[in-house]
Design a protein around this motif. Structure first.
Motif, PDB file in Angstrom:
ATOM      1  N   ILE A  11       0.858  -1.188   0.000  1.00 17.29           N
ATOM      2  CA  ILE A  11       0.000   0.000   0.000  1.00 17.29           C
ATOM      3  C   ILE A  11       0.894   1.237   0.000  1.00 17.29           C
ATOM      4  N   MET A  12       0.670   2.117  -0.954  1.00 22.74           N
ATOM      5  CA  MET A  12       1.437   3.361  -0.996  1.00 22.74           C
ATOM      6  C   MET A  12       1.004   4.254   0.171  1.00 22.74           C
ATOM      7  N   ILE A  13       1.980   4.738   0.910  1.00 25.00           N
ATOM      8  CA  ILE A  13       1.691   5.580   2.071  1.00 25.00           C
ATOM      9  C   ILE A  13       1.925   7.036   1.680  1.00 25.00           C
ATOM     10  N   PRO A  14       0.912   7.880   1.725  1.00 24.87           N
ATOM     11  CA  PRO A  14       1.070   9.292   1.333  1.00 24.87           C
ATOM     12  C   PRO A  14       2.100  10.000   2.205  1.00 24.87           C
ATOM     13  N   ASN A  15       3.029  10.711   1.564  1.00 25.16           N
ATOM     14  CA  ASN A  15       4.060  11.439   2.307  1.00 25.16           C
ATOM     15  C   ASN A  15       3.461  12.515   3.200  1.00 25.16           C
ATOM     16  N   GLU A  16       2.327  13.096   2.735  1.00 21.37           N
ATOM     17  CA  GLU A  16       1.683  14.148   3.529  1.00 21.37           C
ATOM     18  C   GLU A  16       1.266  13.601   4.903  1.00 21.37           C
ATOM     19  N   LYS A  17       0.753  12.378   4.916  1.00 21.57           N
ATOM     20  CA  LYS A  17       0.322  11.760   6.169  1.00 21.57           C
ATOM     21  C   LYS A  17       1.511  11.542   7.102  1.00 21.57           C
ATOM     22  N   LEU A  18       2.625  11.106   6.521  1.00 21.88           N
ATOM     23  CA  LEU A  18       3.827  10.867   7.327  1.00 21.88           C
ATOM     24  C   LEU A  18       4.383  12.184   7.877  1.00 21.88           C
ATOM     25  N   ASP A  19       4.326  13.246   7.075  1.00 29.09           N
ATOM     26  CA  ASP A  19       4.808  14.566   7.524  1.00 29.09           C
ATOM     27  C   ASP A  19       3.983  15.066   8.707  1.00 29.09           C
ATOM     28  N   ILE A  20       2.682  14.866   8.641  1.00 24.13           N
ATOM     29  CA  ILE A  20       1.794  15.314   9.723  1.00 24.13           C
ATOM     30  C   ILE A  20       2.143  14.595  11.027  1.00 24.13           C
ATOM     31  N   GLU A  47       0.203  10.281  24.468  1.00 27.46           N
ATOM     32  CA  GLU A  47       0.159  10.418  23.016  1.00 27.46           C
ATOM     33  C   GLU A  47       1.554  10.257  22.423  1.00 27.46           C
ATOM     34  N   LEU A  48       2.543  10.820  23.114  1.00 28.32           N
ATOM     35  CA  LEU A  48       3.919  10.720  22.632  1.00 28.32           C
ATOM     36  C   LEU A  48       4.380   9.271  22.622  1.00 28.32           C
ATOM     37  N   SER A  49       4.047   8.541  23.678  1.00 29.87           N
ATOM     38  CA  SER A  49       4.418   7.135  23.761  1.00 29.87           C
ATOM     39  C   SER A  49       3.797   6.341  22.621  1.00 29.87           C
ATOM     40  N   ALA A  50       2.527   6.665  22.293  1.00 30.94           N
ATOM     41  CA  ALA A  50       1.823   5.964  21.214  1.00 30.94           C
ATOM     42  C   ALA A  50       2.445   6.257  19.855  1.00 30.94           C
ATOM     43  N   LEU A  51       3.037   7.470  19.698  1.00 33.78           N
ATOM     44  CA  LEU A  51       3.598   7.869  18.400  1.00 33.78           C
ATOM     45  C   LEU A  51       5.091   7.582  18.252  1.00 33.78           C
ATOM     46  N   ASP A  52       5.778   7.250  19.354  1.00 30.18           N
ATOM     47  CA  ASP A  52       7.225   7.030  19.298  1.00 30.18           C
ATOM     48  C   ASP A  52       7.609   5.977  18.270  1.00 30.18           C
ATOM     49  N   ASP A  53       6.939   4.812  18.327  1.00 28.26           N
ATOM     50  CA  ASP A  53       7.270   3.722  17.412  1.00 28.26           C
ATOM     51  C   ASP A  53       6.959   4.093  15.964  1.00 28.26           C
ATOM     52  N   VAL A  54       5.849   4.820  15.765  1.00 24.99           N
ATOM     53  CA  VAL A  54       5.469   5.224  14.412  1.00 24.99           C
ATOM     54  C   VAL A  54       6.501   6.194  13.840  1.00 24.99           C
ATOM     55  N   ALA A  56       9.619   6.568  14.714  1.00 26.96           N
ATOM     56  CA  ALA A  56      10.880   5.856  14.466  1.00 26.96           C
ATOM     57  C   ALA A  56      10.800   5.056  13.164  1.00 26.96           C
ATOM     58  N   ALA A  57       9.637   4.426  12.914  1.00 27.35           N
ATOM     59  CA  ALA A  57       9.458   3.645  11.685  1.00 27.35           C
ATOM     60  C   ALA A  57       9.483   4.534  10.449  1.00 27.35           C
ATOM     61  N   ILE A  58       8.893   5.745  10.565  1.00 24.15           N
ATOM     62  CA  ILE A  58       8.900   6.693   9.437  1.00 24.15           C
ATOM     63  C   ILE A  58      10.328   7.133   9.120  1.00 24.15           C
ATOM     64  N   ARG A  59      11.071   7.505  10.153  1.00 22.05           N
ATOM     65  CA  ARG A  59      12.437   7.992   9.944  1.00 22.05           C
ATOM     66  C   ARG A  59      13.332   6.894   9.377  1.00 22.05           C
ATOM     67  N   ASN A  60      13.161   5.669   9.851  1.00 17.31           N
ATOM     68  CA  ASN A  60      13.952   4.554   9.335  1.00 17.31           C
ATOM     69  C   ASN A  60      13.630   4.302   7.864  1.00 17.31           C
ATOM     70  N   PHE A  61      12.338   4.317   7.522  1.00 18.76           N
ATOM     71  CA  PHE A  61      11.903   4.110   6.143  1.00 18.76           C
ATOM     72  C   PHE A  61      12.472   5.193   5.225  1.00 18.76           C
ATOM     73  N   ARG A  62      12.393   6.434   5.673  1.00 19.81           N
ATOM     74  CA  ARG A  62      12.869   7.538   4.828  1.00 19.81           C
ATOM     75  C   ARG A  62      14.387   7.530   4.663  1.00 19.81           C
ATOM     76  N   GLN A 107       3.936   0.124   7.688  1.00 23.75           N
ATOM     77  CA  GLN A 107       2.517  -0.157   7.492  1.00 23.75           C
ATOM     78  C   GLN A 107       1.888  -0.716   8.766  1.00 23.75           C
ATOM     79  N   ILE A 108       2.619  -1.632   9.411  1.00 21.84           N
ATOM     80  CA  ILE A 108       2.107  -2.233  10.653  1.00 21.84           C
ATOM     81  C   ILE A 108       2.025  -1.178  11.754  1.00 21.84           C
TER      82      ILE A 108
END
Length: 367
Positions: A11-20, A47-54, A56-62, A107-108
């Protein structure tokens, strides 16, 4: 079992969503660094704890994505010598594999989270059809889950038990405590069927019996509101083993939630106070499960797809002792290592169920 059937869709992940998401993550870090009052600090931290893994996954992917782009640019240079080209092509192949893995991980990480996944769980096992053999099987299942819990560093504590006449349990309820217990065990709810020759069977005939497993997330008082006036609480003398002390005191508790008719019986502890606390914990879990199933149609639909009907009446797994195999009917997975499974080696089955669940969620997200 074909693992490709559970493959995660691309599934293509929109960059705009990742930037937000990254901007929100950085904003929360900044706010926490500036200082915040108690309630705001707790909310931001969660909220920060919930987003930490996400994040990190975005930065690793990029980072890997940039590495791949740089290698592609290098390979597009017609003036690149043969030795450098060979090295770049090898690196590009390796980086491409890492990028694919990073995209799947992202994606996960972006999938909707079950708020109960990190919680401990209450495990209920009841003997079904099959008489004494069903009770023995219920005992085998409990030991299987206890071994699985031990292997993951979780604590299993008995809440209540009703023993079978020939061994095993007519019913056994236990608390499994640890981080992420519910996420791993929630797909175990349903009817488990066993096919084997009972020890008392002189003709060597295979008997079929069953036990029902229910896994409920352990909930706090804030998760479900119980009005004390809706509870009918009775005390009585504990039955079964326990000695003179048990016989002299009314330590057992029978708790009924009048509006729903849910009944909890607790007599494992000698202290009435402890039995009442355990009964209330189990009552909260059962009420929460009932409320969630009734209120959240999306969760109910997902549950039906993964663990069968909401009343847990659907067969999900068969344990065939003569053939040494175990089959999970939801994902058509058959393993010929029943002895290891009964000793708690459940990771292969549970991981396959989780992968299938994630694939379904991704397909829904991409629809």
């Amino acid at each position: 079992f074909d693992p490709r059937a559970c493959a995660l869709p691309h599934i293509m992940i929109p960059n705009e969503k990742l930037d937000i998401i990254l901007r929100r993550h950085e904003e929360m870090w900044a706010k926490l660094s500036e200082g915040a009052d108690g309630a705001t600090y707790v909310a931001l931290s969660r909220e920060l704890s919930a987003l930490d893994d996400v994040a990190a996954a975005i930065r690793n992917f990029r980072a890997i994505e940039k590495e791949v782009a740089d290698l592609d640019a290098m390979l597009a240079d017609s003036g690149l010598d043969r030795e450098m080209r060979d090295m770049a092509e090898a690196e590009r192949t390796e980086a491409g594999a890492r990028l694919e893995a990073a995209e799947k991980a992202l994606q996960i990480a972006l999938l909707p989270k079950d708020a109960n996944d990190e919680k401990s769980a209450i495990l209920e096992i009841r003997a079904g059809t099959g008489g004494d053999e069903a009770a023995l099987f219920a005992g085998d299942l409990f030991r299987m889950y206890a071994h699985y819990a031990d292997a993951h560093g979780w604590k299993t504590e008995l809440i209540s038990a009703s023993e079978g006449t020939a061994g095993g349990y007519k019913e056994i309820v236990a608390e499994v405590s640890g981080r992420g217990v519910f996420a791993k065990l929630k797909f175990e709810s349903g009817v488990h069927r066993v096919q084997r020759v009972p020890a008392t069977e002189a003709q060597g005939r295979i008997h079929t019996s069953a036990a029902t497993v229910a896994v409920l997330p352990e909930v706090e008082e804030v998760d479900v509101d119980i009005n004390e006036s809706d509870l009918k609480i009775e005390t009585m003398k504990s039955g079964g083993a326990g000695g003179q002390h048990v016989n002299k005191t009314e330590s057992a508790i029978r708790m009924t939630h009048v509006p729903t008719g849910i009944v909890v019986m607790m007599q494992e502890e000698r202290s009435q106070h402890r039995n009442r606390a355990k009964a209330m914990s189990l009552m909260r879990a059962r009420l929460y499960d009932m409320q969630q199933a009734a209120a959240d149609k999306e969760r109910s639909a997902d549950r039906k797809a993964m663990v069968g009907s909401g009343d847990r009446s659907e067969r999900i797994r068969t344990y065939n002792f003569p053939q040494g195999r175990v089959t999970d009917h939801r994902i058509n997975l058959t393993l010929y290592k029943l002895d290891k499974v009964m000793e708690g080696d459940l990771d292969e089955i549970i991981d396959a169920l989780i992968t299938d669940h994630q694939a379904r969620l991704m397909a829904d997200e991409g629809a």
